[in-house]
Every structure is written in structure tokens, then in C-alpha cells.
Design a protein around this motif. Sequence first.
Motif, PDB file in Angstrom:
ATOM      1  N   GLY A 156       1.299   7.231  -6.639  1.00  0.00           N
ATOM      2  CA  GLY A 156       0.187   7.856  -6.165  1.00  0.00           C
ATOM      3  C   GLY A 156      -1.109   6.910  -6.208  1.00  0.00           C
ATOM      4  O   GLY A 156      -2.450   7.511  -6.093  1.00  0.00           O
ATOM      5  N   ILE A 157      -1.093   5.636  -6.081  1.00  0.00           N
ATOM      6  CA  ILE A 157      -2.396   4.829  -6.345  1.00  0.00           C
ATOM      7  C   ILE A 157      -2.822   4.690  -4.631  1.00  0.00           C
ATOM      8  O   ILE A 157      -1.979   4.318  -3.937  1.00  0.00           O
ATOM      9  CB  ILE A 157      -2.044   3.476  -6.894  1.00  0.00           C
ATOM     10  CG1 ILE A 157      -1.794   3.870  -8.346  1.00  0.00           C
ATOM     11  CG2 ILE A 157      -3.223   2.468  -6.647  1.00  0.00           C
ATOM     12  CD1 ILE A 157      -1.196   2.483  -8.927  1.00  0.00           C
ATOM     13  N   GLU A 158      -4.072   4.614  -4.414  1.00  0.00           N
ATOM     14  CA  GLU A 158      -4.601   4.423  -3.201  1.00  0.00           C
ATOM     15  C   GLU A 158      -5.123   2.906  -3.189  1.00  0.00           C
ATOM     16  O   GLU A 158      -5.727   2.471  -4.175  1.00  0.00           O
ATOM     17  CB  GLU A 158      -5.682   5.473  -2.664  1.00  0.00           C
ATOM     18  CG  GLU A 158      -5.254   6.640  -2.412  1.00  0.00           C
ATOM     19  CD  GLU A 158      -4.386   6.946  -1.434  1.00  0.00           C
ATOM     20  OE1 GLU A 158      -4.594   6.254  -0.271  1.00  0.00           O
ATOM     21  OE2 GLU A 158      -3.605   7.764  -1.513  1.00  0.00           O
ATOM     22  N   MET A 159      -4.958   2.226  -1.991  1.00  0.00           N
ATOM     23  CA  MET A 159      -5.361   0.884  -2.084  1.00  0.00           C
ATOM     24  C   MET A 159      -5.409   0.499  -0.726  1.00  0.00           C
ATOM     25  O   MET A 159      -5.080   1.118   0.289  1.00  0.00           O
ATOM     26  CB  MET A 159      -4.572  -0.324  -2.942  1.00  0.00           C
ATOM     27  CG  MET A 159      -3.215  -0.470  -2.076  1.00  0.00           C
ATOM     28  SD  MET A 159      -2.319  -1.870  -3.380  1.00  0.00           S
ATOM     29  CE  MET A 159      -3.253  -3.034  -2.600  1.00  0.00           C
ATOM     30  N   GLU A 160      -5.967  -0.640  -0.471  1.00  0.00           N
ATOM     31  CA  GLU A 160      -6.220  -1.440   0.967  1.00  0.00           C
ATOM     32  C   GLU A 160      -5.118  -1.462   1.521  1.00  0.00           C
ATOM     33  O   GLU A 160      -4.077  -2.073   0.949  1.00  0.00           O
ATOM     34  CB  GLU A 160      -7.372  -2.500   0.998  1.00  0.00           C
ATOM     35  CG  GLU A 160      -6.478  -3.768   0.466  1.00  0.00           C
ATOM     36  CD  GLU A 160      -6.688  -3.788  -1.123  1.00  0.00           C
ATOM     37  OE1 GLU A 160      -6.342  -4.883  -1.669  1.00  0.00           O
ATOM     38  OE2 GLU A 160      -7.139  -2.896  -1.939  1.00  0.00           O
ATOM     39  N   ASP A 161      -5.071  -1.841   2.981  1.00  0.00           N
ATOM     40  CA  ASP A 161      -3.733  -2.357   3.689  1.00  0.00           C
ATOM     41  C   ASP A 161      -3.464  -3.630   2.813  1.00  0.00           C
ATOM     42  O   ASP A 161      -4.226  -4.406   2.752  1.00  0.00           O
ATOM     43  CB  ASP A 161      -4.118  -2.671   5.020  1.00  0.00           C
ATOM     44  CG  ASP A 161      -4.265  -1.130   5.871  1.00  0.00           C
ATOM     45  OD1 ASP A 161      -3.412  -0.331   5.668  1.00  0.00           O
ATOM     46  OD2 ASP A 161      -5.239  -1.315   6.775  1.00  0.00           O
TER      47      ASP A 161
ATOM     48  N   ARG B 208       0.970  -1.287  -0.025  1.00  0.00           N
ATOM     49  CA  ARG B 208       0.009   0.172  -0.013  1.00  0.00           C
ATOM     50  C   ARG B 208       0.810   1.344   0.054  1.00  0.00           C
ATOM     51  O   ARG B 208       0.799   2.335  -0.844  1.00  0.00           O
ATOM     52  CB  ARG B 208      -1.084   0.188   1.165  1.00  0.00           C
ATOM     53  CG  ARG B 208      -1.642   1.132   1.376  1.00  0.00           C
ATOM     54  CD  ARG B 208      -2.565   1.196   2.454  1.00  0.00           C
ATOM     55  NE  ARG B 208      -3.360   2.249   2.619  1.00  0.00           N
ATOM     56  CZ  ARG B 208      -3.847   2.994   3.873  1.00  0.00           C
ATOM     57  NH1 ARG B 208      -3.420   2.434   4.989  1.00  0.00           N
ATOM     58  NH2 ARG B 208      -4.713   4.023   3.762  1.00  0.00           N
TER      59      ARG B 208
ATOM     60  N   HIS C 277       1.362   3.794  -3.186  1.00  0.00           N
ATOM     61  CA  HIS C 277       0.999   5.221  -2.848  1.00  0.00           C
ATOM     62  C   HIS C 277       2.242   6.207  -3.366  1.00  0.00           C
ATOM     63  O   HIS C 277       2.294   7.175  -3.822  1.00  0.00           O
ATOM     64  CB  HIS C 277       0.676   5.652  -1.356  1.00  0.00           C
ATOM     65  CG  HIS C 277      -0.035   6.884  -1.240  1.00  0.00           C
ATOM     66  ND1 HIS C 277       0.946   7.869  -1.324  1.00  0.00           N
ATOM     67  CD2 HIS C 277      -1.034   7.488  -1.062  1.00  0.00           C
ATOM     68  CE1 HIS C 277       0.381   9.043  -1.034  1.00  0.00           C
ATOM     69  NE2 HIS C 277      -1.164   8.748  -1.102  1.00  0.00           N
TER      70      HIS C 277
END
Length: 130
Positions: A41-46, A33, A37
Motif C-alpha cells: 500500500g506504499i505510494e512512490m515515484e515511477d 512502484r 503499492h
Amino acid sequence: MARVPTLFADTVATVREALAEQGFGVLTEIDVRATLHAKLGIEMEDYLILGACNPALAHRALELHRQIGLLLPCNVVVRTENDATVVEAVDPDLLVSHTHQPALQPIAQEARAGLAAALETVVKRSPATV
């Protein structure tokens, strides 16, 4: 695979303890994660990858086949999914099958049993399964 209703951070701590009880240490840790990021710049779950190694088993395997290091350590993934935390471990039997070294099978089976026991411990220490 284990699916538990506990918080991600709590599950990671339990996974580390359960692995240690089975003789595994965590050699590497990849916070997927945070990496995605920071780099994209990518958002994802833990999503955490733990490189688990049982030194005694690793030593035995390396004595039999030096190239086995390409398949070490055993990856354990801890990730969030919906309202739960999922823990998954690689199957060492599958990894070793690609070496064509039958003498490694008993070692892989021991590693598999240890990882499975660690996952069972994670479930048992969870308040309830999902």
C-alpha cells in the motif's frame, strides 16, 4: 547514470531501444512502484528495474564460470526524480570482481561499454539534458 528531462514512459522506450542497439535484451522487468503499492500500500515515484542481458556475452561468461549466473542479468533502473527521469546501470566490472575469475574481466568490460553506450544514446535522444 543518465538524467534526462523526458517523461518516464518515453525514457523507458528509449532505454529499451538503446539496449537493443547494443545487443542487450530485457529478460526481466520489475515495476517496483506497482509492486510496493500492491503488496504494502506504499505510494512512490515511477521506478522500474530492467534485467538486461547480452546473450553472446552471457554465453561466453557461462562457459568460463557457471556460477556467473548468480550475477546475471545486468540491472538497469529507470526512475523519476523531481522533474527528470534517471537511468542507471550496474557496473559489470564490480560484479565480476567478486568471482575472482580474471578471465571474466574482458567480458565484463564489454558489457560495461555496451551499457555505457546505451546510456549515452538515451542522453543523445533526449531533447536536452537536465
